[in-house]
Scaffold this active site. Structure first.
Site, mmCIF file in Angstrom:
data_model
loop_
_atom_site.group_PDB
_atom_site.id
_atom_site.type_symbol
_atom_site.label_atom_id
_atom_site.label_comp_id
_atom_site.label_asym_id
_atom_site.label_seq_id
_atom_site.Cartn_x
_atom_site.Cartn_y
_atom_site.Cartn_z
ATOM 1 N N PHE A 9 6.328 2.282 -3.900
ATOM 2 C CA PHE A 9 8.011 2.021 -3.730
ATOM 3 C C PHE A 9 8.784 3.527 -4.002
ATOM 4 O O PHE A 9 9.723 3.485 -3.719
ATOM 5 C CB PHE A 9 9.512 0.383 -4.454
ATOM 6 C CG PHE A 9 9.048 -0.243 -3.377
ATOM 7 C CD1 PHE A 9 9.326 -0.630 -2.766
ATOM 8 C CD2 PHE A 9 8.158 -1.581 -4.560
ATOM 9 C CE1 PHE A 9 8.525 -2.236 -2.044
ATOM 10 C CE2 PHE A 9 8.176 -2.588 -4.494
ATOM 11 C CZ PHE A 9 8.019 -2.864 -3.202
ATOM 12 N N ASP B 52 1.233 -0.969 -0.326
ATOM 13 C CA ASP B 52 -0.250 -0.197 0.326
ATOM 14 C C ASP B 52 1.215 1.346 -0.043
ATOM 15 O O ASP B 52 2.467 1.219 0.028
ATOM 16 C CB ASP B 52 -1.381 0.474 0.966
ATOM 17 C CG ASP B 52 -0.113 0.449 2.518
ATOM 18 O OD1 ASP B 52 -1.117 0.940 3.421
ATOM 19 O OD2 ASP B 52 0.479 -0.181 2.521
ATOM 20 N N HIS C 61 11.354 -9.425 0.393
ATOM 21 C CA HIS C 61 10.402 -8.031 0.510
ATOM 22 C C HIS C 61 11.440 -7.349 0.321
ATOM 23 O O HIS C 61 12.933 -7.532 1.498
ATOM 24 C CB HIS C 61 9.460 -7.539 1.396
ATOM 25 C CG HIS C 61 9.170 -6.327 0.894
ATOM 26 N ND1 HIS C 61 9.519 -5.397 1.267
ATOM 27 C CD2 HIS C 61 7.683 -6.323 0.133
ATOM 28 C CE1 HIS C 61 8.807 -4.228 0.634
ATOM 29 N NE2 HIS C 61 8.036 -4.766 0.320
ATOM 30 N N TYR D 237 3.140 4.545 0.923
ATOM 31 C CA TYR D 237 3.653 5.399 2.060
ATOM 32 C C TYR D 237 2.603 6.192 2.295
ATOM 33 O O TYR D 237 1.518 7.124 1.844
ATOM 34 C CB TYR D 237 4.548 6.400 1.690
ATOM 35 C CG TYR D 237 6.330 5.624 0.647
ATOM 36 C CD1 TYR D 237 6.794 4.440 1.492
ATOM 37 C CD2 TYR D 237 6.336 5.724 -0.437
ATOM 38 C CE1 TYR D 237 7.590 3.348 1.576
ATOM 39 C CE2 TYR D 237 7.500 4.559 -1.051
ATOM 40 C CZ TYR D 237 8.055 3.829 -0.391
ATOM 41 O OH TYR D 237 8.939 3.215 -1.010
#
Length: 250
Positions: free
Chosen positions: A89, A76, A213, A78
């Site tokens: 990202f 989701d 991740h 930031y």
């Protein structure tokens, strides 16, 4: 007003998306879900809540379905001010680099296949340059309440993004899926099923790469650490084997 805040329900409209993305969202149940999301966000805005990002559809605007060569799935947006910009990202070039993105850049820097010389420059934190090359930077939840990670995870966004991912999986062009972490890897069976079961002989070849991740909590751990995964170089080699231009990652 925070520069990257969503200010009106109209930002959720899909009228000006390219026809291919709009078609992927055309199903009645998808439209009903979108309407429910819009109403919930409209109510939250009326109550004075701060929601990010300003343009939830930016990943689709920058990378038309017909141009997608690589998919990178985030979770989701930031949830801090001036961070989320509608691309997984990515943050604005003037914003401090988040830890996961810092590890992404470290992995790119580590892979000698991606560098023609020893001269390295500091990459921009704004990943729109990837999006313009065909990298779909898609979060599976497209909005978030300020200061509350995953606060919109139950609004129904996953129904929407599943349709988008299916559309990519069923497209005719070669596509590489980079699935980092359990959340992204949960889409792997759906990607494989979508690409093999519909009656369409024109579905393009697929590459699926999986690892941990890039978060500092997992980037160097387990059997498939992110640091050392080689996904960026592997993707470029595969794209070249398909007759496509590699991605300029740095």
């Amino acid at each position: 007003m925070v520069s990257n805040a969503l200010t009106r329900r109209a930002a959720l409209a899909t009228d000006d998306l390219t026809d291919d993305w709009a078609g992927a969202l055309h199903a009645p149940n998808t439209q009903a879900t979108l309407n429910n999301i819009a109403m919930a966000i409209d109510q939250a805005l009326a109550q004075g809540e701060l929601i990010f990002p300003a343009d939830p559809w930016r990943a689709l605007r920058l990378t038309p379905l017909s141009a997608v060569k690589v998919v990178i799935l985030g979770q989701d947006p930031y949830h801090g001010p001036d961070q989320a910009q509608g691309l997984a990202f990515s943050v604005d070039k003037h914003v401090k680099c988040p830890p996961s993105l810092r590890n992404i850049f470290q992995e790119i820097d580590r892979d000698s296949r991606l560098h023609e010389s020893s001269l390295r420059t500091q990459p921009s934190n704004d990943l729109s340059r990837w999006a313009h090359q065909g990298v779909l930077l898609l979060n599976t939840t497209l909005t978030v309440k300020a200061g509350q990670a995953a606060s919109h995870a139950r609004l129904g966004w996953q129904i929407i993004t599943e349709q988008l991912i299916k559309a990519v999986a069923q497209s005719s062009q070669p596509v590489a899926f980079l699935l980092w972490g359990n959340h992204a890897q949960a889409f792997s069976p759906m990607i494989e099923l979508s690409a093999t079961t519909i009656p369409n002989p024109m579905i393009g070849p697929r590459l699926t790469l999986q690892c941990n991740h890039p978060s500092p909590l997992s980037a160097r751990r387990g059997d498939t650490p992110f640091i050392g995964c080689g996904h960026f170089g592997d993707t470029n080699q595969w794209l070249a084997s398909q007759g496509l231009a590699p991605i300029a990652w740095s």
